[in-house]
Enzyme design. Structure first.
Site, PDB file in Angstrom:
ATOM      1  N   TYR A 184      -9.974   6.437   7.050  1.00 26.84           N
ATOM      2  CA  TYR A 184      -8.560   6.800   6.930  1.00 26.84           C
ATOM      3  C   TYR A 184      -8.224   7.887   7.951  1.00 26.84           C
ATOM      4  O   TYR A 184      -8.490   9.068   7.732  1.00 26.84           O
ATOM      5  CB  TYR A 184      -8.252   7.239   5.495  1.00 26.84           C
ATOM      6  CG  TYR A 184      -7.823   6.067   4.626  1.00 26.84           C
ATOM      7  CD1 TYR A 184      -8.522   4.869   4.666  1.00 26.84           C
ATOM      8  CD2 TYR A 184      -6.712   6.150   3.788  1.00 26.84           C
ATOM      9  CE1 TYR A 184      -8.140   3.784   3.893  1.00 26.84           C
ATOM     10  CE2 TYR A 184      -6.312   5.066   3.006  1.00 26.84           C
ATOM     11  CZ  TYR A 184      -7.030   3.889   3.064  1.00 26.84           C
ATOM     12  OH  TYR A 184      -6.644   2.819   2.302  1.00 26.84           O
ATOM     13  N   PHE A 185      -7.602   7.445   9.033  1.00 27.48           N
ATOM     14  CA  PHE A 185      -7.347   8.367  10.138  1.00 27.48           C
ATOM     15  C   PHE A 185      -6.131   9.263   9.892  1.00 27.48           C
ATOM     16  O   PHE A 185      -5.688   9.978  10.784  1.00 27.48           O
ATOM     17  CB  PHE A 185      -7.179   7.597  11.453  1.00 27.48           C
ATOM     18  CG  PHE A 185      -8.396   6.832  11.885  1.00 27.48           C
ATOM     19  CD1 PHE A 185      -9.628   7.024  11.283  1.00 27.48           C
ATOM     20  CD2 PHE A 185      -8.322   5.903  12.914  1.00 27.48           C
ATOM     21  CE1 PHE A 185     -10.756   6.317  11.682  1.00 27.48           C
ATOM     22  CE2 PHE A 185      -9.434   5.193  13.329  1.00 27.48           C
ATOM     23  CZ  PHE A 185     -10.651   5.393  12.708  1.00 27.48           C
TER      24      PHE A 185
ATOM     25  N   THR B 139       0.978   6.790   7.849  1.00 26.00           N
ATOM     26  CA  THR B 139       1.710   7.726   8.707  1.00 26.00           C
ATOM     27  C   THR B 139       2.682   8.668   7.981  1.00 26.00           C
ATOM     28  O   THR B 139       3.608   9.177   8.606  1.00 26.00           O
ATOM     29  CB  THR B 139       2.473   6.931   9.792  1.00 26.00           C
ATOM     30  OG1 THR B 139       3.369   6.020   9.135  1.00 26.00           O
ATOM     31  CG2 THR B 139       1.527   6.162  10.685  1.00 26.00           C
ATOM     32  N   GLU B 140       2.445   8.916   6.698  1.00 21.18           N
ATOM     33  CA  GLU B 140       3.332   9.850   5.985  1.00 21.18           C
ATOM     34  C   GLU B 140       3.500  11.159   6.754  1.00 21.18           C
ATOM     35  O   GLU B 140       4.591  11.704   6.841  1.00 21.18           O
ATOM     36  CB  GLU B 140       2.764  10.183   4.594  1.00 21.18           C
ATOM     37  CG  GLU B 140       2.962   9.089   3.551  1.00 21.18           C
ATOM     38  CD  GLU B 140       1.804   8.117   3.505  1.00 21.18           C
ATOM     39  OE1 GLU B 140       1.053   8.008   4.499  1.00 21.18           O
ATOM     40  OE2 GLU B 140       1.634   7.453   2.466  1.00 21.18           O
TER      41      GLU B 140
ATOM     42  N   HIS C   8       4.948  -0.746  -3.675  1.00 15.64           N
ATOM     43  CA  HIS C   8       5.344  -0.165  -2.384  1.00 15.64           C
ATOM     44  C   HIS C   8       6.571  -0.882  -1.825  1.00 15.64           C
ATOM     45  O   HIS C   8       6.647  -1.135  -0.620  1.00 15.64           O
ATOM     46  CB  HIS C   8       4.181  -0.245  -1.380  1.00 15.64           C
ATOM     47  CG  HIS C   8       3.083   0.734  -1.675  1.00 15.64           C
ATOM     48  ND1 HIS C   8       3.184   2.073  -1.388  1.00 15.64           N
ATOM     49  CD2 HIS C   8       1.866   0.567  -2.248  1.00 15.64           C
ATOM     50  CE1 HIS C   8       2.067   2.692  -1.766  1.00 15.64           C
ATOM     51  NE2 HIS C   8       1.258   1.804  -2.300  1.00 15.64           N
TER      52      HIS C   8
ATOM     53  N   ASP D 151      -1.747  -3.367  -3.368  1.00 17.10           N
ATOM     54  CA  ASP D 151      -2.334  -2.107  -3.838  1.00 17.10           C
ATOM     55  C   ASP D 151      -1.378  -1.320  -4.726  1.00 17.10           C
ATOM     56  O   ASP D 151      -0.166  -1.426  -4.604  1.00 17.10           O
ATOM     57  CB  ASP D 151      -2.758  -1.233  -2.643  1.00 17.10           C
ATOM     58  CG  ASP D 151      -1.602  -0.963  -1.687  1.00 17.10           C
ATOM     59  OD1 ASP D 151      -0.771  -1.859  -1.492  1.00 17.10           O
ATOM     60  OD2 ASP D 151      -1.520   0.162  -1.149  1.00 17.10           O
ATOM     61  N   GLU D 152      -1.981  -0.532  -5.590  1.00 16.90           N
ATOM     62  CA  GLU D 152      -1.325   0.563  -6.302  1.00 16.90           C
ATOM     63  C   GLU D 152      -0.069   0.172  -7.088  1.00 16.90           C
ATOM     64  O   GLU D 152       0.909   0.908  -7.106  1.00 16.90           O
ATOM     65  CB  GLU D 152      -0.979   1.694  -5.319  1.00 16.90           C
ATOM     66  CG  GLU D 152      -2.209   2.268  -4.651  1.00 16.90           C
ATOM     67  CD  GLU D 152      -1.903   3.449  -3.727  1.00 16.90           C
ATOM     68  OE1 GLU D 152      -2.473   4.519  -3.982  1.00 16.90           O
ATOM     69  OE2 GLU D 152      -1.121   3.287  -2.780  1.00 16.90           O
TER      70      GLU D 152
ATOM     71  N   TRP E 147     -10.590  -0.498   0.317  1.00 13.63           N
ATOM     72  CA  TRP E 147     -10.148   0.843   0.741  1.00 13.63           C
ATOM     73  C   TRP E 147     -10.643   1.920  -0.198  1.00 13.63           C
ATOM     74  O   TRP E 147     -10.605   3.097   0.118  1.00 13.63           O
ATOM     75  CB  TRP E 147      -8.623   0.893   0.866  1.00 13.63           C
ATOM     76  CG  TRP E 147      -7.839   0.807  -0.411  1.00 13.63           C
ATOM     77  CD1 TRP E 147      -7.569  -0.321  -1.124  1.00 13.63           C
ATOM     78  CD2 TRP E 147      -7.203   1.877  -1.106  1.00 13.63           C
ATOM     79  NE1 TRP E 147      -6.804  -0.029  -2.213  1.00 13.63           N
ATOM     80  CE2 TRP E 147      -6.551   1.322  -2.231  1.00 13.63           C
ATOM     81  CE3 TRP E 147      -7.102   3.256  -0.883  1.00 13.63           C
ATOM     82  CZ2 TRP E 147      -5.829   2.097  -3.145  1.00 13.63           C
ATOM     83  CZ3 TRP E 147      -6.381   4.017  -1.782  1.00 13.63           C
ATOM     84  CH2 TRP E 147      -5.749   3.436  -2.898  1.00 13.63           C
TER      85      TRP E 147
ATOM     86  N   ARG F 147       6.378   4.387   7.106  1.00 19.01           N
ATOM     87  CA  ARG F 147       6.584   5.819   6.839  1.00 19.01           C
ATOM     88  C   ARG F 147       7.209   6.483   8.061  1.00 19.01           C
ATOM     89  O   ARG F 147       8.040   7.370   7.947  1.00 19.01           O
ATOM     90  CB  ARG F 147       5.264   6.483   6.458  1.00 19.01           C
ATOM     91  CG  ARG F 147       4.896   6.412   4.984  1.00 19.01           C
ATOM     92  CD  ARG F 147       4.933   5.003   4.405  1.00 19.01           C
ATOM     93  NE  ARG F 147       4.498   4.918   3.032  1.00 19.01           N
ATOM     94  CZ  ARG F 147       3.264   4.575   2.640  1.00 19.01           C
ATOM     95  NH1 ARG F 147       2.338   4.258   3.537  1.00 19.01           N
ATOM     96  NH2 ARG F 147       2.964   4.524   1.361  1.00 19.01           N
TER      97      ARG F 147
ATOM     98  N   ASP G 146       7.202  -1.032   3.518  1.00 19.00           N
ATOM     99  CA  ASP G 146       6.793  -0.066   2.481  1.00 19.00           C
ATOM    100  C   ASP G 146       8.058   0.664   2.047  1.00 19.00           C
ATOM    101  O   ASP G 146       9.118   0.484   2.661  1.00 19.00           O
ATOM    102  CB  ASP G 146       5.732   0.916   3.009  1.00 19.00           C
ATOM    103  CG  ASP G 146       4.783   1.371   1.903  1.00 19.00           C
ATOM    104  OD1 ASP G 146       5.266   1.944   0.906  1.00 19.00           O
ATOM    105  OD2 ASP G 146       3.569   1.152   2.033  1.00 19.00           O
TER     106      ASP G 146
HETATM  107  C1  ACM Z   1      -3.973   2.099   0.262  1.00 19.54           C
HETATM  108  O1  ACM Z   1      -4.430   3.086   0.865  1.00 19.54           O
HETATM  109  N1  ACM Z   1      -3.086   2.262  -0.698  1.00 19.54           N
HETATM  110  C2  ACM Z   1      -4.384   0.763   0.577  1.00 19.54           C
END
Ligand code: ACM
Ligand code: ZN
Length: 693
Positions: A422-423, A473-474, A275, A330-331, A397, A169, A198
């Site tokens: 999740y920082f 880091t978006e 992703h 993921d996702e 997660w 990101r 990503d």
């Molecule tokens: C994630 O936060 N999509 C692993």
């Protein structure tokens, strides 16, 4: 005479000054003795040891372990000199595991007035002993350092102690990555999970596919948000205004070696099947057929996809000695797979009933490939939907249930739940902070994380491999901002990972973290300003004993099952919602909105009615269009006291918590609030605590 008085005053002042200094020195010498993460056992004496400039150290390690250690210690700020023979100021002694009864990575450390002795059964143990020495040492002038007399017996609670960094990101330089690795070492973390690929950019040179970095490592937008909103395009490095970067294979080797010397394993993550928009931009042949525009998922129905992924992984395995390779997982959306002839053909050939099985098929093939090459797979917890080899590991997660499932299945489990790890979430009152992805994760909440819960079967707790902090880091466009998000939260995570719960203590840790932040600043890290932390909403910090507390609530319109908070007691439990709608205090409403009645059990004088609503445009949370307060004595006929119309525009992007209230004088048994969802905005209504005074 006059002069004499002044002299006397001067000497009194001087005396006062000396006493004050002595007290402050005493105070600081007590609180200066800390090590983060807190050792399992630490006993302090009264004296101290002075490490003179160019003090010596000896160690009985051999081979590469010795070379690495001697080089690391010799180059530390304590400027120590290696002494091959004879007595040194600090001795590092490797002892045999049979005699020492120490766990892997454990160490013992003794600082006396005469010198410092460390022992361990592994090179990593000695390395951690040295990290404790570094933290205990305080500069005392002319190149000398003072260490308090102390005896430490220490060993980590978990063997996997990790930090993740998303460099897609936003790209961060090799030097930045090394700087963070130095901090991981300081806090005895031992895994760096490097999210290298990503949709926002491919960041690792792959010789077989130069188009990956050539076409997608740069973009005509400096930050992720403008890229995301501006068409999500990429450009080449030499394009005007190009922003981004990637790591050459030489950079990667350098970082992996740098980390290895610090007892940190770098685990690369190559995202699949989702992703991966950037890959499909560079290599469109890997996307699904069908009418949809390419999304973020590879086509699992094409052999070409496996050829690509395994070729990439071959180069990745050459670069990363890590036993485990992270494959994301993921996702993934199945939208494209549903319409793709290749995906549908594969499903038919393999007898799959639904598209989700395509993800399992892909994960399984990659898992097998890694295993054939002597490696093991890690994936985000979505990989739990499929059969997994017993050697595979899972990064959890989402929720505790995924952790429990992974542990029950006997899989190595890394716990990294969004709620604690999740920082990228806000670490303080959102409006005081640079824009973040959402949430509210202050230091105290990270620190409060207990990874092992009753949901985990007691006979499988060995499967809990450890914990990890994730830095997505978006919303983190600069290296300084990244450090701001990481520190000091990483210190709390380090203590969760290393220190047994009995040795944890928030008050102590918080005091130490306040000092350690200053140390980090002096080392050039741009930390969050812990000293000036605002904290949670003041009303959320204590119980509000108002008239409606504990009284029954009737829901004329139901609350959403997705956000019940405390169910029927949520709005009158005396506990106000904090900065986030996910804190299980805010109750969510869909449809027309909220309409609730509280029965005060008897008619009584009322001076104030109030209730809070939240707006956070990003996830679709909006203030109501209007809020009405009504009262009744029979529960049938209601009198309207006041209607308040919202003025904040729905386009406002900042978090807003707005109180709607009525003040005056009336008598009633039933109080009612109606809040209508703004039809233009839609989304959710979140509310908490219907306060009656
Ligand atoms: C994630 O936060 N999509 C692993
Ligand atoms: Zn397909």
């Amino acid at each position: 005479m006059h002069i004499k008085i002044i002299d006397k005053m001067k000497s009194l002042l001087f005396l006062y000054f000396c006493v004050a200094m002595a007290f402050s020195a005493m105070a600081s010498s007590v609180s200066d003795t800390y090590v983060i993460p807190n050792p399992q056992q630490m006993v302090c004496g009264d004296g101290h040891f002075v490490l003179r400039a160019q003090a010596s150290f000896s160690c009985n390690l051999t081979g590469t372990d010795k070379d690495d250690f001697v080089s690391y210690v010799s180059n530390s700020p304590l400027s120590l000199t290696y002494k091959k023979k004879g007595k040194a100021d600090i001795t590092f002694k490797l002892v045999s595991p049979e005699n020492a009864k120490m766990k892997e990575e454990a160490y013992r450390l003794k600082v006396t007035k005469k010198g410092i002795q460390a022992e361990a059964t592994s090179a990593s143990g000695l390395f951690y002993a040295f990290q404790s020495i570094v933290q205990l040492a305080r500069e005392s002038g002319n190149g000398t350092y003072r260490l308090p007399e102390v005896t430490i017996e220490d060993a980590p609670r978990f063997s996997y102690r990790g930090m993740h960094l998303d460099v897609s990101r936003h790209f961060y330089t090799k030097e930045f990555v090394k700087k963070q690795i130095d901090a991981l070492a300081r806090y005895k973390l031992n895994r760096f999970h490097w999210h290298l690929t990503d949709g926002a950019g491919w960041r690792i040179e792959i010789k077989k596919y130069p188009e990956l970095t050539r076409e997608t490592a740069y973009r005509p937008f400096p930050d992720w948000k403008s890229w995301w909103n501006g068409g999500r395009t990429y450009c080449r490095q030499d394009a005007l205004g190009a922003s981004g970067g990637y790591y050459t294979q030489e950079d990667v080797k350098e970082i992996v070696e740098y980390a290895r010397q610090r007892h940190i394993t770098v685990i690369p993550e190559i995202e699949m099947p989702a992703h991966s928009e950037e890959v499909l931009a560079a290599l469109p042949q890997l996307a699904c057929g069908g009418d949809l525009k390419p999304g973020g998922e590879f086509c699992p129905g094409k052999e070409l996809t496996y050829e690509f992924l395994t070729n990439v992984l071959k180069e990745v395995m050459e670069l990363f000695p890590s036993e485990y390779i992270h494959i994301g997982g993921d996702e993934a959306s199945t939208n494209h797979w549903k319409q793709c002839p290749d995906c549908q053909a594969l499903m038919k050939a393999e007898g799959m009933k639904e598209e989700g099985e395509l993800q399992e098929y892909l994960v399984s093939r990659i898992e097998k490939f890694l295993k054939e090459n002597g490696r093991k797979m890690i994936g985000w917890d979505e990989i739990l939907t499929g059969e997994l080899d017993e050697t595979s590991a899972v990064t959890v997660w989402r929720g505790e249930d995924k952790g429990a499932e992974s542990v029950k299945r006997g899989l190595r489990t890394i716990l990294s739940p969004g709620a604690y790890c999740y920082f990228d979430s806000y670490q303080d009152a959102p409006r005081t902070q640079p824009e973040a992805i959402g949430g509210y994760l202050p230091l105290e909440k990270v620190y409060s994380y207990e990874p092992i819960t009753e949901a985990f079967p007691a006979d499988k707790l060995d499967c809990v491999w450890g914990v990890q902090g994730n830095v997505w880091t978006e919303y983190i466009p600069t290296p300084e901002h990244a450090e701001y998000m990481i520190y000091p939260r990483l210190l709390a995570l380090a203590e969760v990972a290393w220190t047994n719960p009995e040795q944890k203590d928030w008050k102590r840790f918080h005091a130490e973290a306040l000092q350690e932040v200053k140390v980090l600043n002096s080392m050039g890290y741009h930390t969050f300003d812990l000293q000036n932390e605002v904290g949670n909403r003041p009303v959320a910090l204590s119980v509000d004993n108002h008239l409606a507390k504990g009284k029954k609530v009737e829901y004329v319109r139901p609350y959403s099952d997705s956000y019940p908070a405390g169910g029927e007691s949520a709005l009158t439990n005396g506990i106000h919602g904090g900065w986030v709608y996910t804190d299980q205090r805010w109750q969510g409403f869909l449809g027309k909105g909220a309409d609730v009645i509280v029965d005060l059990e008897k008619s009584q004088p009322i001076q104030q009615l109030s209730i809070d609503f939240m707006q956070l445009r990003g996830p679709g949370v909006f203030l109501p269009q209007k809020v009405s307060f009504l009262i009744s004595n029979d529960g049938k006929e209601y009198t309207l006291l006041k209607t308040i119309t919202t003025t904040l525009p729905i386009t406002d992007e900042q978090l807003t918590i707005q109180t709607y209230d009525w003040t005056g004088s009336c008598e009633a048994r039933y109080v009612r609030v109606q809040a209508d969802i703004n039809p233009e905005a839609g989304g959710f209504l979140f509310t908490d605590e219907f306060v009656v005074k």
